[in-house]
Write a protein that holds these residues in place. Structure first.
Motif, short mmCIF file in Angstrom:
data_model
loop_
_atom_site.label_atom_id
_atom_site.label_comp_id
_atom_site.label_asym_id
_atom_site.label_seq_id
_atom_site.Cartn_x
_atom_site.Cartn_y
_atom_site.Cartn_z
N TYR A 43 -63.71 36.81 -9.54
CA TYR A 43 -64.90 37.59 -9.17
C TYR A 43 -65.83 36.75 -8.29
CZ TYR A 43 -63.20 40.38 -13.08
OH TYR A 43 -62.40 41.12 -13.92
N LEU A 44 -65.26 36.08 -7.31
CA LEU A 44 -66.03 35.17 -6.48
C LEU A 44 -67.15 35.88 -5.73
CD1 LEU A 44 -66.40 32.35 -5.33
CD2 LEU A 44 -64.71 32.89 -3.57
N ILE A 45 -66.87 37.06 -5.21
CA ILE A 45 -67.88 37.79 -4.43
C ILE A 45 -69.09 38.12 -5.31
CG2 ILE A 45 -68.34 39.92 -3.18
CD1 ILE A 45 -65.49 39.90 -2.21
N TRP A 46 -68.82 38.62 -6.53
CA TRP A 46 -69.93 38.99 -7.42
C TRP A 46 -70.70 37.75 -7.87
CZ3 TRP A 46 -71.27 43.74 -7.12
CH2 TRP A 46 -70.32 44.73 -6.89
N VAL A 47 -70.00 36.65 -8.06
CA VAL A 47 -70.69 35.40 -8.43
C VAL A 47 -71.64 34.98 -7.31
CG1 VAL A 47 -70.37 32.95 -8.91
CG2 VAL A 47 -68.89 34.63 -10.00
N LEU A 48 -71.17 35.05 -6.07
CA LEU A 48 -72.03 34.68 -4.94
C LEU A 48 -73.22 35.61 -4.84
CD1 LEU A 48 -69.32 33.86 -2.24
CD2 LEU A 48 -70.66 32.26 -3.62
N VAL A 49 -73.00 36.92 -5.07
CA VAL A 49 -74.11 37.88 -5.04
C VAL A 49 -75.14 37.56 -6.13
CG1 VAL A 49 -74.74 40.30 -5.37
CG2 VAL A 49 -72.76 39.71 -3.97
#
Length: 488
Positions: free
Chosen positions: A334-340
């Protein structure tokens, strides 16, 4: 017009009178041919090869031939030897009186179907040693249904059972059947030595098994537990091929990869589902250089792509993932959500910082206005008043005997009782008392009425309004008010 007709007639007549010579191409000086025949599975058959030197006496002949070892097994022949699997060589000489040489080759039919014995490179001379060019020949063989039990065993054999099916461990294979990257070798099975195929770099061993239909092929053989595993060679490029292996006991995959299976040519092989890509599987295989790797398989286009090379062992016990590995796995998934989320957190902290800075600035402005209103200059006019310190210092140790001192914790000060100071105070008190009027004494001698005459006092000088105004002003000026500022 008549003249033209006469000319055409004359040309036609001349053409008919001229003899017509056919174009003849010189054929080859010789020919090699074989007998065609029909047979059945399990039966032996003899194919005759003939070398002919037309209109000449044949001298020496050498003929190379190829055949399919899946359908035929070479037994023996007149002047014929097997140079390698699937390749035969005939060598012979004429008797000096004939224009041909004949030789026989004996085969056994192994599999139902159609096959062919083809002529390869040929070298033929006549009696004088001159080269004879020969046409290429071949023999077509049709093999029908027969009795597989008649197939003659070749070399050492042994019955084995694999997944409930009966096979014959055999050495009856040709070198042409050895998989790419493997070479002929030997291995031990139940105390007996068999010929098979070995890959030097990986240490893999392949055994040749014949099923109940007398169809033979190589199987991977595990020398440690004497087990057999299907052998499937897949070409992935012009120069490389892979053999799929069972990696469930050798490769530890993360939990997100679910075990699955892949059917290739009717054989099921273990695989893993690639969760991040639709229609992709992961296989474990070895290439023809002996390097074991994971391969990404595209189920739509049927292509293979090499992945990283995992560390392998004969048996690798599954180990649990650490908490750090699990956290990193979740972050990776869930890299994208972590960055968000991190971006939102930074934005919120930035907003809080701005709000706090604005509140502090407003507080300073209000304090400045308050100080201006009451005429307070913190830095110059009204420096912070330091608390009074006792003017008396604690005497040195050598003078402590002359003082009767004590420390008052409430006042945070030292108090000293000096005997000499007490004596001086007593003398002053006596002088004052002696000079003071005694009881019942005449006070007139001390006080003169003229000194306190009230002639100078005039009631008219008293202004009630002025007094009240002055009193009110004094009261207002002496009153200190403080505004409290709420910073919340």
């Amino acid at each position: 017009m008549k003249i033209l007709k006469r000319i055409a007639t004359m040309l036609l007549t001349v053409s008919l009178l001229v003899p017509c010579f056919a174009t003849i191409s010189m054929a080859a000086d010789g020919i090699v041919f074989f007998t065609d025949l029909e047979t059945k599975v399990g039966d032996t058959l003899t194919i005759t090869g003939t070398v002919v030197a037309r209109n000449d006496t044949i001298g020496d002949a050498r003929v190379e031939m190829t055949y399919d070892t899946t359908y035929l097994r070479f037994i023996e022949g007149d002047g014929v030897s097997e140079s390698e699997s699937g390749k035969l060589v005939f060598s012979g000489s004429g008797d000096g009186s004939s224009d041909r040489l004949e030789y026989n080759m004996q085969f056994q039919a192994l599999l139902e179907g159609n096959t062919r014995v083809e002529q390869g490179s040929t070298s033929v001379t006549n009696q004088n040693g001159e080269t004879v060019d020969c046409e290429t020949g071949f023999a077509d063989v049709v093999i029908g249904e027969g009795d597989p039990g008649k197939i003659l065993p070749v070399g050492n054999t042994k019955s084995v059972t694999v997944n409930g099916a009966e096979y014959t461990l055999s050495e009856a294979f040709n070198e042409s059947e050895i998989p790419t990257g493997f070479a002929a070798g030997e291995f031990d099975y139940e105390g007996e030595t068999f010929k098979g195929a070995v890959q030097a770099n990986s240490g893999l061993t392949a055994a040749y098994l014949i099923d109940s239909d007398q169809s033979g092929k190589f199987w991977l053989y595990n020398t440690e537990d004497s087990s057999f595993y299907p052998f499937e060679e897949i070409m992935i490029s012009d120069t490389y091929s892979i053999v799929i292996l069972d990696g469930t006991n050798e490769v530890k995959m993360p939990e997100k990869y679910v075990e699955a299976s892949l059917d290739i040519n009717g054989v099921s092989f273990p695989a893993w589902v690639e969760p991040d890509r639709d229609g992709f599987l992961i296989l474990y295989a070895v290439n023809n250089d002996g390097d074991k790797s994971l391969y990404l398989y595209d189920t739509l286009e049927h292509t293979y792509q090499r992945m990283e090379t995992p560390k392998t062992g004969t048996t690798v016990a599954p180990k649990e993932e650490s908490k750090l590995d699990k956290v990193l796995g979740v972050i990776s998934d869930y890299l994208i959500w972590v960055l968000v989320g991190v971006g939102c957190l930074i934005f919120i902290m930035f907003i809080l910082l701005i709000v706090t800075a604005v509140k502090l600035r407003n507080r300073n402005v209000e304090l400045d206005e308050l100080y201006d209103e009451y005429g307070i200059d913190v830095e110059e006019d009204n420096p912070k008043v330091q608390p009074k310190k006792n003017q008396f210092k604690k005497p040195a140790e050598e003078d402590e005997d002359d003082f009767d001192d004590f420390y008052d914790e409430d006042d945070d000060a030292y108090y000293y009782d000096d005997e000499e100071a007490d004596d001086d105070l007593a003398e002053l008190r006596e002088d004052f008392m002696s000079a003071a009027p005694q009881p019942n004494s005449n006070l007139d001698e001390y006080y003169d009425d003229d000194d306190y005459a009230d002639d100078d006092y005039d009631s008219d000088d008293y202004d009630e309004d002025s007094y009240e105004a002055t009193s009110a002003k004094s009261t207002r000026d002496d009153t200190f008010e403080m505004d409290f500022i709420d910073l919340e």
